[in-house]
Design an enzyme around this catalytic site. Structure first.
Site, short mmCIF file in Angstrom:
data_model
loop_
_atom_site.label_atom_id
_atom_site.label_comp_id
_atom_site.label_asym_id
_atom_site.label_seq_id
_atom_site.Cartn_x
_atom_site.Cartn_y
_atom_site.Cartn_z
N SER A 469 0.85 -1.18 0.00
CA SER A 469 0.00 0.00 0.00
C SER A 469 0.89 1.24 0.00
O SER A 469 1.69 1.41 -0.91
CB SER A 469 -0.96 -0.04 1.19
OG SER A 469 -1.98 0.91 1.04
N ASP A 538 -8.73 -4.78 -6.38
CA ASP A 538 -8.38 -3.77 -5.38
C ASP A 538 -9.19 -2.50 -5.61
O ASP A 538 -9.08 -1.86 -6.65
CB ASP A 538 -6.88 -3.46 -5.51
CG ASP A 538 -6.35 -2.63 -4.36
OD1 ASP A 538 -7.15 -1.93 -3.71
OD2 ASP A 538 -5.13 -2.67 -4.11
N HIS A 570 -7.08 -5.43 -1.98
CA HIS A 570 -5.97 -4.65 -1.41
C HIS A 570 -5.27 -5.48 -0.34
O HIS A 570 -5.44 -5.29 0.85
CB HIS A 570 -6.49 -3.34 -0.84
CG HIS A 570 -5.43 -2.32 -0.61
ND1 HIS A 570 -4.75 -1.72 -1.64
CD2 HIS A 570 -4.92 -1.78 0.53
CE1 HIS A 570 -3.88 -0.85 -1.16
NE2 HIS A 570 -3.96 -0.87 0.17
#
Length: 599
Positions: A469, A538, A570
């Site tokens: 991330s 995602d 994600h």
């Protein structure tokens, strides 16, 4: 040389995790695999006899992604859990009736995200649920009847984020985001009353302030607030005028957790997270309880639940070099009963302690982090992985980290850094990250490398940058901006284009868009070998972003690997996908850093 820990032990399904005690204290529920997929199990339990593990039964029937979030309804009959599809984060609320074993999808709406807003013991068959059915950006509030399954819309959302209900299960507080990034805390006196502003939270305090709970009589709010201070303090705010009373504070750390009495709603124990968690008792009646709990294990306790009588507490202990143990603590006898460890097989292997450290960044800011050294490999000239946490508005903390143990076991020094913009160290520290993506935030990571090489810990020719991330963004930025510092990079679901990130964030993040514009900046070219992993579903970082980077690497002839998981979002929820990723990442790191790899 220490024994290689199998990836399955570190990253496969846990044996058991997340115990929850029933409201009447007679049953224990937890998550464990069933046919290789995480599901909810239930067994009889009691203060005297303990848990009857032989009578355990699986009560949910997930066959795909596994269940990770569940709770008892206060009627003691229904178990509630959330599940999405393929990692799209459009969570649906499900339940199972433990008397009939009937299972229901309580929010069967395509493309809609459900959030549990509140449950109260006084209303055992009712649940407040947030749904963004009418506007993808905004969650309205519905009242769910667990007996009939009926959803009744109670509150339309005109543009607010987050709902807080009082002891009567009435939503009475919310937050209105402002264009400049500030927030207005709104309250109302009843379900029929108009909203009125109670407090304005300046933009500088937005990430270090949060309402927690109403008092039992509804006349005040408990919250964490840095307004007028440097760190997030525990405060009580009068709902009649907004007078603020400070209950607990630490000059260096924000409040990280608060245990609130379930009936009186008074705060009992406050935690502050420095290098490790520190605890402050506000209610003298629980001082002996905390002392008895701390004597059970040397790790840091986390209070994870209790029965409705508040007679049995469930406690998990954060532990840096071993599995996480869970205990049931009986308040009457002041004794704790061991329940289970999440990954007991870890105890067969030599694990490494997580050691706090700090250094001074180039502009004088103090940066904190953690070092995990490979067992038996000494403390100098080590191949090193700078493991950057995501968020960025979160932090690394002391405790068991599967990735830190994996890297150390493979022969690497694992460095984790709470760069500026990380939370937990007060508002000045988090705000120092504003518009510093790829700039001062990245400089903190560079300075961390300078620190560990200067101490002689790291081999400067064998340092990788790795993260997911925001950590993936930092890995890309490290590869682009400081290619002489890192020999390779690993990016997991990291945004490559901040313009694309803002344009494609999930719609329900829309009300907080001012925070993104306030705090983001940009990134450029890649120059070192790169490993990229991405989930096709995602909702935060789109597949197109990773493919933009891959295309650029191919045009430039830069060595790279790309893994796309068609059934993930994600992050990688399925154990088979996690194991595939870590196997590939392990080979990539071994090729460039010279560490070990499992066959």
């Amino acid at each position: 040389m220490v024994e290689l820990i199998p990836r399955q032990v570190l990253f496969g399904n846990p044996e058991r995790v997340s115990p929850h005690i029933s409201p009447d204290g007679t049953r224990l529920a937890w998550i464990a695999p069933h046919d290789g997929v995480l599901n909810v199990w239930v067994a009889p339990a009691g203060a005297e006899a303990g848990v009857d593990w032989a009578a355990a039964r699986v009560v949910t029937d997930d066959t795909d992604r596994g269940i990770r979030m569940f709770a008892w309804a206060h009627d003691g009959r229904h178990l509630l859990y959330l599940q999405d599809t393929g990692g799209d984060e459009n969570w649906r609320l499900h339940d199972v009736d433990l008397e009939t074993m009937q299972r229901r999808d309580l929010t069967p709406f395509s493309g809609v995200q459900a959030r549990v807003v509140a449950m109260e013991r006084k209303f055992p068959t009712e649940v407040l649920v947030g749904l963004n059915r009418d506007n993808p950006q905004l969650h309205d509030v519905y009242r769910l009847d667990l007996v009939t399954g009926e959803l009744t819309k109670e509150l339309a959302n005109p543009g607010y984020v987050g709902w807080l209900a009082d002891a009567q299960l009435v939503v009475r507080a919310t937050v209105a985001p402002q264009p400049d990034g500030s927030l207005v805390l709104l309250v109302r006196d009843s379900a029929d009353a108009d909203w009125r502003p109670l407090l304005t939270i300046p933009a500088d305090d937005a990430l270090t302030s949060d309402p927690i709970a109403f008092s039992e009589d509804g006349s005040s709010l408990l919250g964490i607030s840095s307004v007028g201070a440097e760190t997030g303090r525990l405060v009580r705010v009068s709902t009649d005028g907004g007078a603020v009373d400070v209950l607990a504070e630490d000059p260096q750390a924000d409040v990280s957790d608060v245990r609130v009495h379930p009936d009186t709603r008074e705060p009992q124990i406050v935690a502050f997270q420095r290098d490790r968690s520190e605890y402050l008792v506000l209610d003298p009646s629980v001082a002996d309880d905390l002392a008895a709990i701390r004597a059970l294990h040397p790790g840091d306790p986390a209070f994870t639940g209790a029965d409705d009588a508040d007679a049995t507490w469930l406690v998990a202990f954060t532990n840096d070099s071993g599995p996480i143990p869970y205990f049931a603590y009986d308040r009457a006898s002041k004794t704790g009963r061991f329940l289970f460890e999440n990954r007991p097989e870890l105890s067969r292997y030599e694990l490494a302690p997580m050691e706090p450290f700090s250094f001074t960044a180039r502009d004088g800011l103090t940066i904190h982090g953690y070092a995990t050294f490979p067992p038996g490999a000494g403390r100098s000239g080590l191949p090193t992985v700078l493991n950057v946490h995501g968020g960025p508005w979160t932090r690394d903390a002391w405790g068991f980290s599967p990735e830190a143990q994996w890297l150390a076991n493979r022969g690497y020094l694992c460095i984790q850094v709470n760069y500026r913009g990380s939370t937990g160290y007060g508002k000045a520290f988090v705000n120092a990250g504003d518009r510093e993506w790829g700039a001062a935030m990245q400089d903190d990571l560079t300075d961390a490398v300078t620190f560990v090489t200067g101490r002689g810990w790291a081999d400067p020719a064998r340092i990788a940058i790795y993260g997911g991330s925001y950590g993936g963004y930092a890995a890309l930025a490290g590869a682009a901006f400081t290619p002489d510092l890192f020999c390779c990079a690993v990016d997991i679901v990291g945004p490559s284009s901040l313009k694309t990130l803002i344009e494609t964030i999930p719609p329900y993040w829309g009300p907080m868009i001012a925070q993104f514009h306030r705090r983001l900046s940009r990134v450029t070219d890649i120059k070192i070998p790169l490993f990229i992993a991405q989930g096709a579903n995602d909702p935060r970082v789109k597949q197109a972003e990773s493919e933009q980077i891959v295309a650029a690497l191919e045009r430039a002839g830069i060595e790279h690997e790309y893994m796309l998981f068609p059934d993930e979002g994600h992050g990688f929820a399925k154990p088979e996908n996690r194991l595939r990723f870590y196997a590939a990442a392990e080979r990539f790191l071994a090729r460039h850093l010279g560490g070990r790899a499992e066959d």
